[in-house]
Design an enzyme around this catalytic site. Sequence first.
Site, PDB file in Angstrom:
ATOM      1  N   SER A 235       3.643 -27.446  -1.867  1.00 58.66           N
ATOM      2  CA  SER A 235       4.780 -26.524  -2.026  1.00 58.66           C
ATOM      3  C   SER A 235       5.576 -26.412  -0.728  1.00 58.66           C
ATOM      4  O   SER A 235       6.804 -26.322  -0.756  1.00 58.66           O
ATOM      5  CB  SER A 235       4.307 -25.151  -2.519  1.00 58.66           C
ATOM      6  OG  SER A 235       3.642 -24.449  -1.501  1.00 58.66           O
TER       7      SER A 235
ATOM      8  N   ARG B  24     -10.265 -42.374   4.095  1.00 59.87           N
ATOM      9  CA  ARG B  24     -10.766 -41.925   5.395  1.00 59.87           C
ATOM     10  C   ARG B  24     -10.969 -43.094   6.363  1.00 59.87           C
ATOM     11  O   ARG B  24     -10.616 -43.012   7.546  1.00 59.87           O
ATOM     12  CB  ARG B  24     -12.091 -41.166   5.174  1.00 59.87           C
ATOM     13  CG  ARG B  24     -12.626 -40.497   6.410  1.00 59.87           C
ATOM     14  CD  ARG B  24     -13.830 -39.643   6.087  1.00 59.87           C
ATOM     15  NE  ARG B  24     -13.487 -38.316   5.620  1.00 59.87           N
ATOM     16  CZ  ARG B  24     -13.138 -37.300   6.430  1.00 59.87           C
ATOM     17  NH1 ARG B  24     -13.094 -37.473   7.728  1.00 59.87           N
ATOM     18  NH2 ARG B  24     -12.847 -36.126   5.929  1.00 59.87           N
TER      19      ARG B  24
ATOM     20  N   HIS C 159      -0.480 -23.007   9.949  1.00 57.67           N
ATOM     21  CA  HIS C 159      -1.809 -22.481   9.642  1.00 57.67           C
ATOM     22  C   HIS C 159      -1.636 -21.126   8.960  1.00 57.67           C
ATOM     23  O   HIS C 159      -0.830 -20.301   9.421  1.00 57.67           O
ATOM     24  CB  HIS C 159      -2.628 -22.338  10.931  1.00 57.67           C
ATOM     25  CG  HIS C 159      -4.041 -21.934  10.660  1.00 57.67           C
ATOM     26  ND1 HIS C 159      -4.988 -22.822  10.185  1.00 57.67           N
ATOM     27  CD2 HIS C 159      -4.654 -20.738  10.761  1.00 57.67           C
ATOM     28  CE1 HIS C 159      -6.131 -22.168  10.013  1.00 57.67           C
ATOM     29  NE2 HIS C 159      -5.960 -20.906  10.362  1.00 57.67           N
TER      30      HIS C 159
HETATM   31  C1  GAR Z   1      -0.733 -23.749   3.245  1.00 51.19           C
HETATM   32  O1  GAR Z   1      -1.068 -22.401   3.047  1.00 51.19           O
HETATM   33  C2  GAR Z   1      -1.032 -24.145   4.680  1.00 51.19           C
HETATM   34  O2  GAR Z   1      -0.826 -23.105   5.590  1.00 51.19           O
HETATM   35  C3  GAR Z   1      -2.474 -24.495   4.584  1.00 51.19           C
HETATM   36  O3  GAR Z   1      -2.597 -25.195   3.375  1.00 51.19           O
HETATM   37  C4  GAR Z   1      -1.660 -24.649   2.435  1.00 51.19           C
HETATM   38  C5  GAR Z   1      -0.927 -25.780   1.765  1.00 51.19           C
HETATM   39  O4  GAR Z   1      -0.151 -25.298   0.709  1.00 51.19           O
HETATM   40  N1  GAR Z   1      -2.891 -25.281   5.710  1.00 51.19           N
HETATM   41  C6  GAR Z   1      -4.079 -25.162   6.294  1.00 51.19           C
HETATM   42  O5  GAR Z   1      -4.941 -24.419   5.885  1.00 51.19           O
HETATM   43  C7  GAR Z   1      -4.295 -26.066   7.500  1.00 51.19           C
HETATM   44  N2  GAR Z   1      -5.401 -25.607   8.277  1.00 51.19           N
HETATM   45  P1  GAR Z   1       0.888 -26.223  -0.066  1.00 51.19           P
HETATM   46  O6  GAR Z   1       0.145 -27.517  -0.439  1.00 51.19           O
HETATM   47  O7  GAR Z   1       1.258 -25.440  -1.270  1.00 51.19           O
HETATM   48  O8  GAR Z   1       2.034 -26.499   0.847  1.00 51.19           O
END
Ligand code: GAR
Length: 191
Positions: free
Chosen positions: A13, A58, A104
């Site tokens: 998103s 990976r 983050h």
């Molecule tokens: C987001 O909340 C981002 O902050 C988090 O993953 C989610 C991805 O959401 N990232 C972490 O936790 C990195 N340590 P999305 O796929 O809907 O953009």
Amino acid sequence: MKRIAIFASGSGSNAEKIAQYFADKATVDITLIVSNNPKAGVIERGRRLHIPVLLFDRTTFYDTNRITQILLSQPIDLIVLAGFMWLMPSDLVRAFPHKIINIHPALLPKFGGKGMYGHFVHEAVVAAGETESGITIHYVNEHYDEGQIIYQAHCPVSPTDTPEDVAHNVQILEHLHYPRVVNEVLMNDEL
Ligand code: GAR
């Protein structure tokens, strides 16, 4: 023209919000999406947005420098991690100094580090009885969540909030601020 590569492992998103933000700006191009998860929602979003998606396993990601070679050949001005759950390989960090940023879903330095991602972060915030959470946008180095902080935004956490409530409020902040901060980093090169 500035060029961005977005790395994402999940729904994507944030990647889509960033793509939408730059869609009508001729000065910035989302050149590439990189994912490590064949089931990631970001792959379908990339197709829909006509952005090429590269999928890495990976072994290829860590044991070859293919990802670094591809990104160096483009050229890429900024690598944007948007929910990418693997640590950046050191040769990639060295090849793009101060050119990789991450978001983050908490207020670093709290609730960061290995294993602290996505929903686990919000569970930990609620379990700790925090009265606020938020987002941290930061430069990326070879350690999880330790690079220089560029921007933070806060949201309140009430005692009755569930991790899902916190996730919802944090995601609103992410969608609101990440595209704008990406743009500022691109335009200033450094904040
Ligand atoms: C987001 O909340 C981002 O902050 C988090 O993953 C989610 C991805 O959401 N990232 C972490 O936790 C990195 N340590 P999305 O796929 O809907 O953009």
